[in-house]
Design a protein around this motif. Structure first.
Motif, mmCIF file in Angstrom:
data_model
loop_
_atom_site.group_PDB
_atom_site.id
_atom_site.type_symbol
_atom_site.label_atom_id
_atom_site.label_comp_id
_atom_site.label_asym_id
_atom_site.label_seq_id
_atom_site.Cartn_x
_atom_site.Cartn_y
_atom_site.Cartn_z
ATOM 1 N N ASP A 263 16.051 14.452 -10.684
ATOM 2 C CA ASP A 263 16.001 13.207 -9.888
ATOM 3 C C ASP A 263 16.646 12.037 -10.622
ATOM 4 O O ASP A 263 16.835 10.959 -10.037
ATOM 5 C CB ASP A 263 14.547 12.828 -9.563
ATOM 6 N N LEU A 264 16.905 12.201 -11.912
ATOM 7 C CA LEU A 264 17.482 11.096 -12.704
ATOM 8 C C LEU A 264 18.672 11.640 -13.498
ATOM 9 O O LEU A 264 18.509 12.495 -14.370
ATOM 10 C CB LEU A 264 16.421 10.550 -13.668
ATOM 11 N N LYS A 265 19.862 11.162 -13.193
ATOM 12 C CA LYS A 265 21.074 11.640 -13.877
ATOM 13 C C LYS A 265 21.358 10.760 -15.092
ATOM 14 O O LYS A 265 21.253 9.529 -15.000
ATOM 15 C CB LYS A 265 22.292 11.586 -12.939
ATOM 16 N N ILE A 266 21.759 11.390 -16.178
ATOM 17 C CA ILE A 266 22.063 10.642 -17.403
ATOM 18 C C ILE A 266 23.582 10.601 -17.576
ATOM 19 O O ILE A 266 24.222 11.652 -17.720
ATOM 20 C CB ILE A 266 21.442 11.322 -18.653
ATOM 21 N N LEU A 267 24.140 9.404 -17.579
ATOM 22 C CA LEU A 267 25.600 9.256 -17.602
ATOM 23 C C LEU A 267 26.032 8.309 -18.724
ATOM 24 O O LEU A 267 26.043 7.090 -18.543
ATOM 25 C CB LEU A 267 26.081 8.711 -16.248
ATOM 26 N N PRO A 268 26.356 8.835 -19.903
ATOM 27 C CA PRO A 268 26.831 7.954 -20.975
ATOM 28 C C PRO A 268 28.252 7.437 -20.722
ATOM 29 O O PRO A 268 29.049 8.100 -20.051
ATOM 30 C CB PRO A 268 26.815 8.854 -22.214
ATOM 31 N N ALA A 269 28.526 6.274 -21.264
ATOM 32 C CA ALA A 269 29.896 5.769 -21.260
ATOM 33 C C ALA A 269 30.737 6.673 -22.155
ATOM 34 O O ALA A 269 30.272 7.116 -23.203
ATOM 35 C CB ALA A 269 29.917 4.348 -21.801
ATOM 36 N N ALA A 270 31.953 6.981 -21.738
ATOM 37 C CA ALA A 270 32.818 7.830 -22.567
ATOM 38 C C ALA A 270 34.248 7.311 -22.533
ATOM 39 O O ALA A 270 34.784 7.012 -21.463
ATOM 40 C CB ALA A 270 32.784 9.273 -22.058
ATOM 41 N N THR A 271 34.831 7.180 -23.717
ATOM 42 C CA THR A 271 36.242 6.829 -23.795
ATOM 43 C C THR A 271 37.015 8.087 -24.187
ATOM 44 O O THR A 271 36.446 9.044 -24.704
ATOM 45 C CB THR A 271 36.483 5.723 -24.834
ATOM 46 N N PHE A 272 38.302 8.080 -23.930
ATOM 47 C CA PHE A 272 39.092 9.286 -24.184
ATOM 48 C C PHE A 272 40.522 8.897 -24.519
ATOM 49 O O PHE A 272 41.002 7.850 -24.070
ATOM 50 C CB PHE A 272 39.079 10.198 -22.939
ATOM 51 N N VAL A 273 41.172 9.728 -25.318
ATOM 52 C CA VAL A 273 42.606 9.557 -25.577
ATOM 53 C C VAL A 273 43.247 10.940 -25.485
ATOM 54 O O VAL A 273 42.842 11.870 -26.188
ATOM 55 C CB VAL A 273 42.885 8.941 -26.959
ATOM 56 N N LEU A 274 44.232 11.050 -24.604
ATOM 57 C CA LEU A 274 44.890 12.337 -24.368
ATOM 58 C C LEU A 274 46.224 12.422 -25.109
ATOM 59 O O LEU A 274 46.831 11.406 -25.426
ATOM 60 C CB LEU A 274 45.159 12.478 -22.868
ATOM 61 N N GLY A 275 46.679 13.652 -25.365
ATOM 62 C CA GLY A 275 48.000 13.864 -25.954
ATOM 63 C C GLY A 275 48.466 15.277 -25.631
ATOM 64 O O GLY A 275 47.656 16.121 -25.237
#
Ligand SMILES: Cc1cc2nc3c(=O)[nH]c(=O)nc-3n(C[C@H](O)[C@H](O)[C@H](O)COP(=O)(O)O)c2cc1C
Length: 452
Positions: A263-275
């Motif tokens: 009933d409660l979703k946990i969604l952390p902030a996430a940054t990313f760098v692709l290559g």
């Protein structure tokens, strides 16, 4: 066991130093075309929702406006309403604080957004950082810290009462599409420590009944608040270990409120760098960190810990030899990071030890100790890492924070999302129409059960 499905949200960067304003690829943060581009990318990639943070006042440092990051942003409800018209399935989440607003007005706005978007509204209920932020709202400044969450609880219960105050009835309002009739059940009457309001709610029950409720706040009270009434938490716990500990803690609090872990979703902030290769991604990540922490930004960060004017300090030289000024932090107003330095002298000594061990300049220390990219690598590596993170119960998904606006999500949408879909952990089509359905949440209750 089937693999958990990943939920993805897209954070339109607001006031923060993740956003690289100086990058040649950066566009406007105000022009509607930026919001539209970002939302369309998120929707074409089948994201759950777009997320807007809230900055209520221009930040200041040393008595001047802090202008090294993006500053100033159009109003949340206005942006989300406009986005509702150019998107079809994407959830639309707005951060609206419970400290400086009033439940009747906020409930009216979210119920309206839920109608205009056909069931895609979400409300990130925050209590806000500090008194400075709220001076422009309330005579006399700020609610004391210990009262902010009790007001938030009363605020949410009041809003639920308003959302729920229309019932199916052979009454006065017909929805021509569904053939439903609704009418207000009577007058609401809400009398609590914080509110004394009576009347009738003017907006008929909306498609989701109530917007999806998000929470962002990490204290004991914040976690309890989320466990008692939120549908998702936006968190900062971005490493596997911290994520798992937070996930277990918060999900463990649900049973006492009669709720299930899902009933409660946990969604952390996430940054990313692709290559194209991991080495190229690492090099890009390094470049981004240097863009995020310019020499001027390094000095501002330094001043926030030292709590004194260091404008003459050389960012390419060693850390200051003087100690931080201990006591109330007066140099910086309207930003959260300042509160994280509970023992400034100890933190300064840790930074000095780091500088000594790695032979780092002031700017290099700041680059090391302030936020960094969570996910770096080829699309394949990032897809695997995101999936592992979710399967290991460190989260139920992510709120992605690209460092370039508005195009910073495009590459992720084009390269990582198809790999997540191949792995069978992310939708290829929206199955439902409402955000509640995207997130796999139960329908909203029709009565809050609150006794005012
Ligand atoms: C990930 C995250 C995002 C937040 N975003 C906002 C925001 O956009 N606007 C705001 O006023 N406060 C924001 N907050 C602040 C929280 O609403 C809350 O006021 C603050 O974290 C203090 O509560 P706490 O003591 O429970 O952490 C955010 C907090 C977190 C952890």
């Amino acid at each position: 066991m089937p693999r958990k499905q990943i939920h993805l949200a897209a954070h339109f960067p607001g006031v923060n130093n993740t956003t690289v304003w100086s990058d040649p690829a950066s566009g406007s943060h105000i022009d509607f075309s930026s919001f539209q581009h970002f939302a369309e990318t998120a929707e074409r990639a089948r994201f759950d929702f777009l997320f807007l943070a809230e900055g209520l006042r221009l930040r200041e440092q040393g008595g001047e406006i802090y202008d090294l990051d993006v500053m100033g942003r159009p109003d949340t409800f206005t942006i989300l309403a406009a986005l509702a018209a150019v998107t079809d399935r994407l959830g639309l989440a707005g951060t609206i604080n419970s400290t400086f607003n009033e439940p009747y007005e906020v409930a009216r706005q979210f119920a309206s957004l839920d109608h205009l978007s056909a069931g895609r509204a979400a409300w990130n209920v925050v209590t806000s950082w500090d008194a400075f932020t709220g001076e422009n709202f309330r005579r006399g400044g700020f609610l004391p810290q210990e009262k902010r969450y009790s007001r938030a609880k009363e605020f949410l219960a009041a809003a639920f009462t308003l959302f729920d105050s229309w019932a199916p009835d052979a009454g006065i309002v017909a929805d021509k599409e569904t053939g439903e009739f609704w009418r207000p059940t009577g007058e609401f009457s809400i009398h609590t420590d914080q509110f004394a309001i009576d009347g009738r709610f003017p907006v008929p029950r909306s498609p989701q009944g109530r917007p999806v409720i998000l929470q962002a706040g990490d204290s004991e009270e914040g976690r309890e608040f989320a466990a008692s009434g939120a549908d998702a938490i936006f968190t900062r716990h971005g490493t596997l270990e911290a994520g798992q500990a937070f996930y277990a803690d918060v999900k463990g609090r649900l049973a006492k409120y009669g709720r299930d872990p899902e009933d409660l979703k946990i969604l952390p902030a996430a940054t990313f760098v692709l290559g194209d290769t991991d080495a190229e991604a690492q090099e890009r990540a390094r470049h981004v960190r240097y863009q995020q922490v310019s020499p001027a930004t390094a000095i501002k960060f330094l001043e926030q810990l030292w709590n004194r004017d260091l404008s003459d300090h050389d960012p390419d030289g060693p850390l200051p030899t003087v100690d931080p000024v201990v006591g109330e932090n007066t140099i910086s107003r309207g930003r959260a990071s300042v509160r994280m330095y509970k023992d400034p002298i100890a933190t300064a000594n840790e930074w000095r030890a780091l500088a000594e061990a790695k032979q780092l300049s002031t700017r290099e220390v700041i680059i090391e100790v302030t936020g960094r990219q969570n996910f770096i690598g080829t699309p394949q590596r990032i897809a695997e890492a995101l999936d592992e993170f979710v399967q290991a119960d460190a989260s139920d998904g992510f709120v992605l924070v690209p460092h370039v606006t508005p195009g910073g999500l495009d590459e992720f949408a084009d390269t990582v999302v198809p790999l997540l879909q191949e792995r069978g952990v992310f939708r290829t089509e929206y199955e439902g129409t409402t955000l509640r359905e995207h997130l796999g949440l139960k329908p909203a209750p029709t009565t809050s059960g609150a006794d005012f």
